[in-house]
Design a protein around this motif. Structure first.
Motif, PDB file in Angstrom:
ATOM      1  N   THR A   1       0.840  -1.198   0.000  1.00 35.42           N
ATOM      2  CA  THR A   1       0.000   0.000   0.000  1.00 35.42           C
ATOM      3  C   THR A   1       0.873   1.246   0.000  1.00 35.42           C
ATOM      4  OG1 THR A   1      -1.650  -1.193   1.315  1.00 35.42           O
ATOM      5  CG2 THR A   1      -1.886   1.194   1.188  1.00 35.42           C
ATOM      6  N   GLY A   2       0.524   2.215  -0.821  1.00 36.77           N
ATOM      7  CA  GLY A   2       1.262   3.478  -0.851  1.00 36.77           C
ATOM      8  C   GLY A   2       0.833   4.323  -2.035  1.00 36.77           C
ATOM      9  N   ARG A   3       1.379   5.495  -2.114  1.00 36.50           N
ATOM     10  CA  ARG A   3       1.113   6.388  -3.258  1.00 36.50           C
ATOM     11  C   ARG A   3       2.071   6.037  -4.394  1.00 36.50           C
ATOM     12  NH1 ARG A   3      -2.200  10.684  -3.199  1.00 36.50           N
ATOM     13  NH2 ARG A   3      -3.223  11.209  -1.221  1.00 36.50           N
TER      14      ARG A   3
ATOM     15  N   ARG B   1      -8.677   4.053  -0.605  1.00 35.11           N
ATOM     16  CA  ARG B   1      -7.644   3.350  -1.366  1.00 35.11           C
ATOM     17  C   ARG B   1      -8.161   2.949  -2.744  1.00 35.11           C
ATOM     18  NH1 ARG B   1      -6.276  -1.337   2.779  1.00 35.11           N
ATOM     19  NH2 ARG B   1      -8.542  -1.162   2.972  1.00 35.11           N
TER      20      ARG B   1
ATOM     21  N   ARG C   1      -3.854   6.521  -2.119  1.00 35.19           N
ATOM     22  CA  ARG C   1      -2.978   5.361  -2.011  1.00 35.19           C
ATOM     23  C   ARG C   1      -3.544   4.191  -2.804  1.00 35.19           C
ATOM     24  NH1 ARG C   1      -2.689   3.579   3.822  1.00 35.19           N
ATOM     25  NH2 ARG C   1      -4.899   4.053   3.662  1.00 35.19           N
TER      26      ARG C   1
ATOM     27  N   ARG D   1      -3.553  -0.079  -3.328  1.00 37.60           N
ATOM     28  CA  ARG D   1      -3.333  -1.348  -2.631  1.00 37.60           C
ATOM     29  C   ARG D   1      -3.278  -2.429  -3.691  1.00 37.60           C
ATOM     30  NH1 ARG D   1      -5.573  -4.497   2.090  1.00 37.60           N
ATOM     31  NH2 ARG D   1      -5.244  -6.659   1.429  1.00 37.60           N
TER      32      ARG D   1
ATOM     33  N   VAL E   1       5.396   2.005  -3.059  1.00 35.93           N
ATOM     34  CA  VAL E   1       4.347   1.094  -2.594  1.00 35.93           C
ATOM     35  C   VAL E   1       4.997  -0.031  -1.774  1.00 35.93           C
ATOM     36  CG1 VAL E   1       2.319  -0.259  -3.249  1.00 35.93           C
ATOM     37  CG2 VAL E   1       3.076   1.623  -4.710  1.00 35.93           C
TER      38      VAL E   1
END
Length: 291
Positions: free
Chosen positions: A132-134, A210, A238, A240, A259
């Motif tokens: 998970t992240g931008r 997300r 974000r 996922r 990510v």
């Protein structure tokens, strides 16, 4: 009056009218209230639940999603915190095992749930990383070019049949009913092709804060990177994505694009059975509850 034995409480089929209680139960177990996700699962699969004897909604849920007669996914296994340790999880899972018949059953298990699944005949065959992240596309190429993998938006009338045909090769079971819903459910569905034949596809859909990227099917890592990049490039939240721990090149690439890994679950199959299909091309799952 003697209180009801929770392990003997009846299991019943759930419908969309139970959606608010499903969301309340998820919140009770510190899961997000993901209405779109629950709605899709209750419409596409078979939800089962146990009503609270104290009238407080549901004390347990599980969803079985069948893919033809070949395979089936188990997901959304939840027991209310106030009823933990009273045999409800075993009762729900036993009900699903009976309902599934001869289908190959699989699921994703947390460390908390894995011991119960092992007791009922599930075996770990791999690890799934949730990342998970931008997503930072950086200098990843965009669009077609010499020697470059690229993707384009999928069109239901033009691509659905070929997309489902590719998916059944890879997944080994008929997911056409679920995949047909992608075009209404997802923000994007994209395909990759070579010489007029599909070599991969992917989708991205929102849930809460997300953007889930999945499913992703691709013939190689280059195709997978092109699909993921095009699906996530313009995300303002974000992303996922859930993919196999063994995909070291892709997991390293995702980490380099913002990510990181956030959790790991065990991918488990019931009864030591082999999964159908060519799973080497299944890059990312639709969601943990669906495979």
């Amino acid at each position: 009056m003697k209180p009801a034995d929770p392990s003997a409480l009846p299991v019943r089929r759930l419908g969309l009218a139970d959606l608010p209680h499903c969301l309340d139960l998820a919140q009770d177990r510190s899961w997000p209230r993901e209405e779109r996700k629950w709605r899709l699962l209750l419409e596409s699969g078979e939800g089962f639940g146990i009503d609270a004897p104290d009238g407080g909604g549901l004390v347990g849920t599980v969803v079985l999603t069948r893919y033809g007669r070949t395979a089936a996914a188990v997901g959304m296994m939840l027991v209310a915190s106030r009823y933990g340790g009273q045999g409800l999880g075993r009762r729900l899972l036993g009900h699903v095992l009976a309902e599934a018949g001869d289908a190959t059953l699989f699921l994703c298990a947390t460390e908390y749930g894995r011991p119960l699944y092992e007791k009922l005949g599930f075996e770990t065959v791999g690890l799934i990383e949730a990342r998970t992240g931008r997503f930072d596309a950086g200098d990843e190429p965009y669009g077609p070019g010499p020697g470059r993998s690229s993707s384009r938006p999928a069109e239901p009338g033009r691509d659905l049949a070929a997309l489902c045909a590719l998916d059944v090769e890879v997944f080994g079971a008929d997911r056409s009913r679920l995949l047909a819903r992608l075009f209404a459910f997802a923000e994007q569905v994209r395909v990759a092709e070579r010489d007029g034949a599909l070599t991969g596809y992917g989708a991205a859909w929102r849930s809460g804060d997300r953007l889930f990227v999945g499913p992703v099917v691709a013939e190689d890592d280059e195709t997978a990177r092109a699909l993921i990049t095009d699906l996530a490039r313009d995300a303002d939240i974000r992303i996922r994505i859930d993919l196999g721990h063994h995909r070291r090149e892709l997991t390293s690439w995702l980490a380099g694009h913002g990510v990181p890994q956030t959790s790991t679950t065990s991918f488990m199959v019931h009864g030591g059975r082999a999964l159908p299909g060519d799973r080497s091309r299944l890059v990312a799952s639709f969601m943990s509850a669906l495979g």
